[in-house]
Design an enzyme around this catalytic site. Sequence first.
Site, mmCIF file in Angstrom:
data_model
loop_
_atom_site.group_PDB
_atom_site.id
_atom_site.type_symbol
_atom_site.label_atom_id
_atom_site.label_comp_id
_atom_site.label_asym_id
_atom_site.label_seq_id
_atom_site.Cartn_x
_atom_site.Cartn_y
_atom_site.Cartn_z
ATOM 1 N N TYR A 67 -2.477 -0.526 10.476
ATOM 2 C CA TYR A 67 -2.401 -0.839 9.043
ATOM 3 C C TYR A 67 -1.040 -0.428 8.484
ATOM 4 O O TYR A 67 -0.333 -1.233 7.868
ATOM 5 C CB TYR A 67 -3.537 -0.106 8.322
ATOM 6 N N SER A 104 0.856 -1.193 0.000
ATOM 7 C CA SER A 104 0.000 0.000 0.000
ATOM 8 C C SER A 104 0.884 1.232 0.000
ATOM 9 O O SER A 104 2.044 1.160 0.429
ATOM 10 C CB SER A 104 -0.860 0.002 1.266
HETATM 11 N N1 LIG Z 1 -8.700 -0.669 -1.261
HETATM 12 C C1 LIG Z 1 -7.702 0.198 -1.264
HETATM 13 O O1 LIG Z 1 -7.910 1.409 -1.428
HETATM 14 C C2 LIG Z 1 -6.280 -0.304 -1.093
HETATM 15 C C3 LIG Z 1 -5.219 0.600 -1.298
HETATM 16 C C4 LIG Z 1 -3.902 0.153 -1.186
HETATM 17 C C5 LIG Z 1 -3.655 -1.171 -0.871
HETATM 18 N N2 LIG Z 1 -4.682 -2.032 -0.669
HETATM 19 C C6 LIG Z 1 -4.356 -3.435 -0.330
HETATM 20 O O2 LIG Z 1 -4.932 -4.265 -1.305
HETATM 21 C C7 LIG Z 1 -5.262 -5.527 -0.702
HETATM 22 C C8 LIG Z 1 -6.725 -5.816 -0.980
HETATM 23 O O3 LIG Z 1 -7.503 -4.770 -0.419
HETATM 24 P P1 LIG Z 1 -9.035 -4.521 -0.799
HETATM 25 O O4 LIG Z 1 -9.370 -3.147 -0.401
HETATM 26 O O5 LIG Z 1 -9.253 -4.952 -2.186
HETATM 27 O O6 LIG Z 1 -9.742 -5.496 0.247
HETATM 28 P P2 LIG Z 1 -11.224 -6.061 0.309
HETATM 29 O O7 LIG Z 1 -11.639 -5.945 1.740
HETATM 30 O O8 LIG Z 1 -12.111 -5.470 -0.732
HETATM 31 O O9 LIG Z 1 -10.981 -7.597 -0.060
HETATM 32 C C9 LIG Z 1 -10.116 -8.373 0.723
HETATM 33 C C10 LIG Z 1 -10.341 -9.823 0.422
HETATM 34 O O10 LIG Z 1 -9.470 -10.568 1.277
HETATM 35 C C11 LIG Z 1 -10.195 -11.611 1.893
HETATM 36 N N3 LIG Z 1 -9.598 -11.931 3.195
HETATM 37 C C12 LIG Z 1 -9.644 -11.167 4.317
HETATM 38 N N4 LIG Z 1 -9.016 -11.823 5.304
HETATM 39 C C13 LIG Z 1 -8.590 -12.998 4.811
HETATM 40 C C14 LIG Z 1 -7.890 -14.105 5.355
HETATM 41 N N5 LIG Z 1 -7.530 -14.123 6.643
HETATM 42 N N6 LIG Z 1 -7.594 -15.153 4.561
HETATM 43 C C15 LIG Z 1 -7.987 -15.145 3.257
HETATM 44 N N7 LIG Z 1 -8.654 -14.146 2.685
HETATM 45 C C16 LIG Z 1 -8.952 -13.076 3.460
HETATM 46 C C17 LIG Z 1 -11.618 -11.068 2.016
HETATM 47 O O11 LIG Z 1 -12.561 -12.132 2.150
HETATM 48 C C18 LIG Z 1 -11.768 -10.296 0.726
HETATM 49 O O12 LIG Z 1 -12.251 -11.097 -0.320
HETATM 50 C C19 LIG Z 1 -4.956 -5.396 0.778
HETATM 51 O O13 LIG Z 1 -3.689 -5.965 1.056
HETATM 52 C C20 LIG Z 1 -4.929 -3.892 1.001
HETATM 53 O O14 LIG Z 1 -4.123 -3.519 2.083
HETATM 54 C C21 LIG Z 1 -6.001 -1.627 -0.775
#
Ligand SMILES: NC(=O)c1ccc[n+]([C@@H]2O[C@H](COP(=O)([O-])OP(=O)(O)OC[C@H]3O[C@@H](n4cnc5c(N)ncnc54)[C@H](O)[C@@H]3O)[C@@H](O)[C@H]2O)c1
Length: 365
Positions: A252, A239
């Site tokens: 986080y 991130s």
């Molecule tokens: N959304 C953003 O703006 C953003 C920005 C930068 C980085 N990220 C990173 O991208 C990645 C995905 O984020 P997102 O926002 O798409 O998340 P999200 O919450 O939309 O989806 C996360 C997915 O991970 C699964 N998950 C959660 N815990 C789990 C576990 N213990 N074992 C297996 N699966 C599990 C959930 O069921 C879900 O399908 C993360 O690492 C997040 O830190 C997100």
Amino acid sequence: MSVEQIAPLVRGAFLGRFNVPVILAPAEPTTEAAISVAALDELPAALAAAELTLPGDLRVAVGDESHAFHASTLGEPAPIPHGKDPAASAAAARARVVVGKVAVVTGGAQGFGAEIVRGLVASGAFVYIADLNADGAAKLAAELGPTTAPITVNVADEASVEAMAAQIAATTGGLDLVVSNAGIVRAGSVLEQEAADFRLTTEINYTAFFLITKHLGRLLAAQRRTAPDWTTDIIQINSKSGLVGSNKNGAYAGSKFGGIGLVQSFALELVEHGIKVNAICPGNFYDGPLWSDPDRGLFVQYLASGKVPGATTVDEVREFYESKVPLRRGTYGSDVMRAIYYLIEQDYETGQAVPVTGGQVMLSS
Ligand SMILES: NC(=O)c1ccc[n+]([C@@H]2O[C@H](COP(=O)([O-])OP(=O)(O)OC[C@H]3O[C@@H](n4cnc5c(N)ncnc54)[C@H](O)[C@@H]3O)[C@@H](O)[C@H]2O)c1
């Protein structure tokens, strides 16, 4: 007014229309001017309305000045893909580096993970959709078809990750790409946050990357024993909060900063097994459920809590956040896909953290 002022507008009209690089050379004025305007300001609109052909000749008159041009391309350049559609990322020049490869995407059922699954499948890879949400993974696999397989896994549980590695070995013999994407956000003030929330964030965002690398890394290393030139990739979806601190979001940001330490350390160790380990640091995915969910998304939460002064609608909250990004939009899945292709194709890089933030976070050391 001169050719230096007119030619860039004419070349721009060809670029805009055909989406390929163009050479606009001076030509003999053999025809009547196809476009004739009184002033330079009127030229963009006239060019937008004109019929353009590539290759082709075009004579342009601005006031009493007239120039003829020949537009052509060097070779046959492919149109340059843009946009958030997985088809756009699959059309990217480097997309072929994943054709036929076997990949696993943790947290692949929704959000960035689902975008990465869609992008990889559109680019011709076989993808395991590994998620705690078994229904979500199965639904996406059913939608995307036979080059996907759902796996139910809790990435924070070692036995579960080990079982996933065994299932992959038994199904496709191994794999080429691990995308460690599953992650959670539990925002909160350091003065108030429950330790349980801090620990949960650390378990899923930080410790789980160790478990994934341990068990899937063993699989990649075992393959390499009989394929000494076959290089594989572990990519952590980190991130921008792994590069700069995040106010009232320390659990986080700390887990993401730590992830980069693991990426660098594992990269040093796994070189001998032909495994590159890198991180991608995306900016905010405003189209994803974390931000845009109509009931629980951060936009509605921030509207309700008055976090954005003066904002009275979800759109205004979104605009506030988009305006913080130099490129004026949130991160798309296709932006992350391009970084994935780059990291796979680039044999000569490991242990890096690649920002994909629209310029919001720039590397400084
Ligand atoms: N959304 C953003 O703006 C953003 C920005 C930068 C980085 N990220 C990173 O991208 C990645 C995905 O984020 P997102 O926002 O798409 O998340 P999200 O919450 O939309 O989806 C996360 C997915 O991970 C699964 N998950 C959660 N815990 C789990 C576990 N213990 N074992 C297996 N699966 C599990 C959930 O069921 C879900 O399908 C993360 O690492 C997040 O830190 C997100």
